[in-house]
Design an enzyme around this catalytic site. Structure first.
Site, PDB file in Angstrom:
ATOM      1  CB  SER A 251      -3.531  -2.471 -43.329  1.00 20.33           C
ATOM      2  OG  SER A 251      -4.159  -3.706 -43.657  1.00 20.33           O
TER       3      SER A 251
ATOM      4  N   GLY B 111      -3.518  -5.906 -46.939  1.00 16.84           N
ATOM      5  CA  GLY B 111      -3.297  -7.324 -47.210  1.00 16.84           C
ATOM      6  C   GLY B 111      -1.855  -7.703 -47.417  1.00 16.84           C
TER       7      GLY B 111
ATOM      8  CG  ASP C 254      -0.257  -7.754 -35.991  1.00 18.99           C
ATOM      9  OD1 ASP C 254       0.899  -8.155 -35.777  1.00 18.99           O
ATOM     10  OD2 ASP C 254      -1.008  -8.272 -36.834  1.00 18.99           O
TER      11      ASP C 254
ATOM     12  CD  GLU D 164       5.585 -13.473 -38.255  1.00 18.29           C
ATOM     13  OE1 GLU D 164       4.732 -12.749 -37.689  1.00 18.29           O
ATOM     14  OE2 GLU D 164       6.659 -13.039 -38.689  1.00 18.29           O
ATOM     15  CG  HIS D 165       1.612 -18.084 -37.304  1.00 21.04           C
ATOM     16  ND1 HIS D 165       0.253 -17.990 -37.459  1.00 21.04           N
ATOM     17  CD2 HIS D 165       2.161 -17.703 -38.485  1.00 21.04           C
ATOM     18  CE1 HIS D 165      -0.022 -17.575 -38.695  1.00 21.04           C
ATOM     19  NE2 HIS D 165       1.124 -17.393 -39.333  1.00 21.04           N
TER      20      HIS D 165
ATOM     21  CE1 TYR E 204      -2.859 -15.459 -38.051  1.00 21.94           C
ATOM     22  CE2 TYR E 204      -4.938 -15.614 -36.901  1.00 21.94           C
ATOM     23  CZ  TYR E 204      -3.638 -15.198 -36.940  1.00 21.94           C
ATOM     24  OH  TYR E 204      -3.089 -14.547 -35.865  1.00 21.94           O
TER      25      TYR E 204
ATOM     26  CG  ASP F 175       0.467 -13.131 -31.919  1.00 19.60           C
ATOM     27  OD1 ASP F 175       0.317 -14.199 -32.555  1.00 19.60           O
ATOM     28  OD2 ASP F 175       0.019 -12.040 -32.320  1.00 19.60           O
TER      29      ASP F 175
END
Length: 449
Positions: free
Chosen positions: A157, A152, A224, A52-53, A282, A55
């Protein structure tokens, strides 16, 4: 990949039906497009098991495509561009949002109104495919969007919408002479005029990531969009976000019946705390990683991003370059998370569920304490899962600030875990959580209507 509707899961068939109904209601009979064929495309959301975090610093990720999808349904063509021509307008609508109309041109600006902003994800992708057309050509389309990826929730999505839009455009281009990726082929150094399926999946992901970066203002990495484009049934993808090389990872790949019976399942729990990655923290994390890289590179000039750094480099930067505080925390998370991600892929293939769970738990602690992207509700879900009998490990998945958790749990305990989380989460937070078991699925596809 392409599929007939009869071969699709029932939830995707339902989304196609919703999109068709919405298309007929919103656009009805239209002389501009009535003689054109119907096109349909779908793309899945994703769950990231770990990584996570990492890429957007060129690191490693280990996601899987899930069964929730976004469907794009409609008609479209390639036409000569005329900015004042009403017949040249594109129109899009979704089950969650009203119709948005616009002319597609290289100067198309992002929409800013709260009711129209969602369309930036579609517009941004269209702009990425314009270079494949002649300079005086544009896309004209009517498109309806439906799907079941929770908005969200940290299940991507937005990437699902972007990739479904990309495949929809590729369908239009195939019907108009097969010009998709002509600009990609032109820019290659080799003289080969073909493009492989693997290259298409990678280039599609790059274009969709660029769309979100440039047109939506979200400085996301490529994970993603990549797994939504290239997902594979029964496999997770270990993706090197720098080279874009990837390895398909099976869960307990010995192939024996005993291994299959013993293989755990993944349970996703949606905290129903929604986030918007384009706002707030972010982009701050992205900048903090760049700032930390600048400091560490003073002690090791070969380091161009945190992907290149080791824990020894961090220690050296602490002692001789003044790396401290928040920047130290961010760097420590990214460097340790890259190591955990590669170790998790190897442990999965060996069926070492205990080690996978341990690495997942460590990842959550790092995201909570060093990267500071968790929240109270997510921590409640993780604590509940980690204390439940039969659970190997649990962590926040996705960008954070809300969203979902992912839990590795023994198959026979999965339903009891979901019931327990539903009950106890509401007691502790007053909120409902939606849980589902999942396994790796296929990536984006064109659908024959």
């Amino acid at each position: 990949m392409s599929s007939a509707t009869s071969d699709l899961p029932s939830n995707v068939q339902s989304s196609i039906s919703q999109a068709k109904t919405l298309f007929d209601k919103s656009f009805g009979k239209d002389d501009r497009t009535d003689d054109l064929p119907i096109h349909c495309a779908s793309a899945p959301g994703r769950v990231n098991l770990i990584g996570e975090h990492t890429d957007y610093t060129g690191g490693y990720v280990l996601p899987l495509a899930i069964g929730f999808n976004t469907v794009c349904y409609g008609r479209g063509t390639i036409a000569k561009y005329k900015s004042t021509d009403a017949a040249g307008k594109s129109r899009i609508v979704s089950t969650n949002n009203p119709i948005v109309e616009f002319h597609v041109s290289p100067s198309l600006s992002p929409l800013s109104s709260s009711t129209d902003k969602w369309a930036n994800y579609v517009q941004g992708v269209i702009l990425q495919y314009l270079p494949d057309l002649q300079s005086d050509e544009t896309f004209v389309l009517d498109m309806a969007i439906a799907g079941d990826v929770p908005l969200g929730s940290g299940l991507s999505s937005s990437a699902s919408l972007e990739v479904a839009t990309a495949v929809f455009l590729e369908c239009i281009m195939l019907h108009n002479g097969g010009v998709a990726y002509s600009s990609y082929k032109k820019n290659r150094t080799r003289n080969d005029t073909t493009i492989s399926t693997k290259e298409i999946k990678m280039e599609r992901a790059i274009r969709c990531q660029r769309a979100e970066n440039l047109h939506c203002g979200v400085p996301c990495g490529i994970m993603d969009q990549f797994v939504s484009s290239a997902g594979c049934q029964g496999k997770l993808l270990l993706i090197d976000c720098r080279s874009l090389e990837f390895r398909e990872v099976s869960v307990g790949s010995s192939g024996t019946k005993e291994a299959d019976d013993d293989a755990p399942v993944l349970v996703v729990a949606n905290s129903n705390v929604k986030h918007d990655l384009g706002d707030g923290e972010y982009p701050v994390r992205v900048q903090q990683c760049k700032d930390a890289t600048d400091i560490i590179s003073k002690v090791n000039p070969r380091i161009k991003s945190l992907r290149d750094a080791s824990m020894e480099d961090i220690d050296a930067a602490i002692s001789s370059a003044g790396l401290e505080g928040v920047l130290l925390q961010r760097a420590r998370h990214v460097v340790s998370e890259n190591k955990r991600t590669v170790e998790t892929a190897n442990a999965l293939e060996k069926g070492d569920w205990k080690l996978v769970g341990q690495l997942m738990n460590e990842s959550h602690n790092s995201m909570k304490n060093d990267y500071e992207v968790s929240c109270d509700e997510i921590d409640v879900l993780v604590d509940l899962a980690q204390s439940f009998d039969g659970v190997h490990g649990s962590r926040l998945t996705g960008g954070g600030f809300g969203g979902c958790t992912v839990t590795l749990v023994k198959k026979e305990s999965s339903q009891q875990l979901m019931d327990y989380l539903n009950q106890e989460y509401e007691k502790k937070t007053g909120k409902q959580c939606d849980c589902f078991a999942t396994s790796p699925g296929d990536g984006a596809r064109a659908i024959h209507i």
